[in-house]
Design an enzyme around this catalytic site. Structure first.
Site, PDB file in Angstrom:
ATOM      1  N   ASP A   1       0.755  -1.213  -0.093  1.00 13.34           N
ATOM      2  CA  ASP A   1      -0.009   0.106  -0.078  1.00 13.34           C
ATOM      3  C   ASP A   1       0.822   1.214   0.066  1.00 13.34           C
ATOM      4  OD1 ASP A   1      -1.445   2.082   0.505  1.00 13.34           O
ATOM      5  OD2 ASP A   1      -2.572   1.213   2.508  1.00 13.34           O
TER       6      ASP A   1
ATOM      7  N   GLN B   1       0.730   6.435   1.291  1.00 10.67           N
ATOM      8  CA  GLN B   1       1.312   7.391   1.925  1.00 10.67           C
ATOM      9  C   GLN B   1       2.963   7.566   1.353  1.00 10.67           C
ATOM     10  OE1 GLN B   1      -0.141   9.600   3.738  1.00 10.67           O
ATOM     11  NE2 GLN B   1      -1.990   8.772   3.869  1.00 10.67           N
TER      12      GLN B   1
ATOM     13  N   CYS C   1      -8.660   6.213  10.198  1.00 12.14           N
ATOM     14  CA  CYS C   1      -8.827   4.968   9.546  1.00 12.14           C
ATOM     15  C   CYS C   1      -8.010   3.739   9.884  1.00 12.14           C
ATOM     16  CB  CYS C   1      -8.949   5.010   8.215  1.00 12.14           C
ATOM     17  SG  CYS C   1     -10.344   5.940   7.550  1.00 12.14           S
TER      18      CYS C   1
END
Ligand code: PMP
Length: 411
Positions: free
Chosen positions: A205, A208, A369
């Protein structure tokens, strides 16, 4: 810090972001919520405006010039992203709505097709919900085991524990490169190597990570990599799934309909080749083109220069915030991206955020989150200040003054 490097031209750059000249609550707008979404440079705003004013036409289907131009521009954007991530070929770049959709796509296609009962998926304790819930749902559906790589008290992953967790049952490792709630930069390259050694497939992921550092998917050797356009100075509603060709070809389609087919009869449909196979329906073509412009813009600044400057901001902010009595930084890993999550003793983060808003300062207050991360660190929520290359040390000073005012209000 070496002194021979030219100073980062932050004042010149700020002029390219019109929103930064706005006032919020009659104060100069200090935007420190870049991990939630980034602001847009004029280059991107003007590209979208020009497209909608003068060039708008749907892709793929038109034989007329404007439609062909849109199609070409989208494919050029795909190539820009290919080079940005150093993917082997542009067909490995799939346009989706964002990181969330990209992870859901992999879970629903690769996950459903290949993972079998009792197979294991490894995620970490510092994942965003987007990299937890799709795997949890898949695990429930297929009787898989979801295992969690623990995090140490400073926000670093426990890599010894990780290595021990890897084994013949591990089918997939899904990890974030940078934690959105703590800022930790995970050593994904080494983690991928270990996972591959155990025969596992790895999804990273990168939501960021891509705004802050150079990413090379071939060097990382990840199987999948995902990110969102809106966090990387591009438009909303567009994101990227990178996948190795061998996986993308083996996976069934995600959504079906127009544009992802080779031929359709009422009896049978055959699917298009990648990347079209995963791009059913009209994509966010204007935004894809805008994302291409954002990537050009980032490249013009230089990811290494951005990284160096943001690191300076992080060091400055860490030093200043650490001196505030009653403030505790959550997430103190040695390798961090430019964000700081903190707690103020006895003051709820929502109150911190609300008071800071009165001083024109935008930070995020909440669980980001990442509820399991909050639980691990024993807090319901944190206040998070996240910095971009257009932020300044002077803005960090304003934040520090703002926090001191918060403390006074709640004394
Ligand atoms: N992963 C991480 C680490 C994130 O920070 C975010 C956004 N906060 C996401 C995934 C999801 O991104 P999006 O909401 O743009 O799909």
């Amino acid at each position: 810090m070496t002194t021979s490097l030219a100073p980062f031209p932050v004042e010149k750059i700020r002029k390219e972001f019109p929103i930064l000249t706005q006032k919020m609550n009659d104060q100069a707008f200090v935007y420190l919520d870049n991990a939630a979404t980034s602001q847009k440079p004029l280059a991107v705003i003007e590209r979208l405006s020009k497209f909608y004013r003068n060039e708008n036409a749907n892709i793929h289907r038109g034989v007329y010039t404007f439609s062909q131009n849109s199609t070409r521009e989208c494919e050029e954007a795909r190539e820009k992203i290919q080079h940005f991530l150093n993917a082997k070929e542009s067909a490995e770049i799939i346009f989706v709505r964002g990181a969330t959709e990209a992870i859901n796509l992999v879970a629903a296609t690769f996950g459903r097709k290949f993972l079998k009962k009792d197979d294991e998926i490894l995620i970490s304790e510092i994942e965003h919900h987007a990299n937890i819930v799709p795997w949890q749902q898949l695990a429930e559906e297929k009787g898989l085991k979801l295992r969690v790589i623990p995090v140490k008290d400073n926000g670093e992953l426990d890599l010894e524990a990780y290595e021990k967790m890897l084994g013949p049952r591990t089918y997939l490792v899904a990890i974030t490169q940078v934690s959105n709630s703590l800022g930790t930069i995970n050593p994904v390259r080494e983690m991928i190597k270990a996972a591959h050694h155990a025969g596992a497939v790895v999804l990273v992921d990168g939501a960021q990570a891509v705004p802050h550092m150079k990413v090379d998917v071939q060097d990382l050797d990840c199987d999948f990599y995902v990110f969102s356009g809106h966090k990387v100075y591009g438009p909303t509603g567009v994101g990227v799934l990178y996948g190795k060709r061998k996986h993308l070809e083996a996976m069934p389609p995600y959504q079906t309909g127009g544009d992802m087919i080779e031929s359709v009869t009422f009896e049978k449909t055959t699917f298009a080749k990648i990347p079209a196979k995963f791009e059913a329906g009209t994509p966010a073509f204007a935004e894809i083109i805008g994302l291409g412009t954002a990537i050009d813009y980032l490249k013009s600044l230089g990811l290494d220069e951005i990284n160096r400057y943001e690191h300076e901001l992080l060091e400055y902010a860490t030093e200043k915030l650490s001196k505030i009595p009653g403030l505790t930084i959550i997430g103190t890993a040695p390798d961090k991206a430019s964000l700081i999550s903190f707690e103020l003793e006895g003051i709820h983060p929502h109150d911190v955020g609300t008071v800071l808003d009165q001083y024109g300062i935008a930070v995020r207050a909440g669980h980001h989150c990442a509820q399991p991360t909050m639980k691990r660190f024993g807090v319901p929520a944190t206040t998070r200040a996240s910095f971009a290359f257009y932020n300044t040390k002077a803005e960090i000073d304003v934040l520090v003054k703002g926090i001191e005012k918060v403390i006074q209000v709640f004394k």
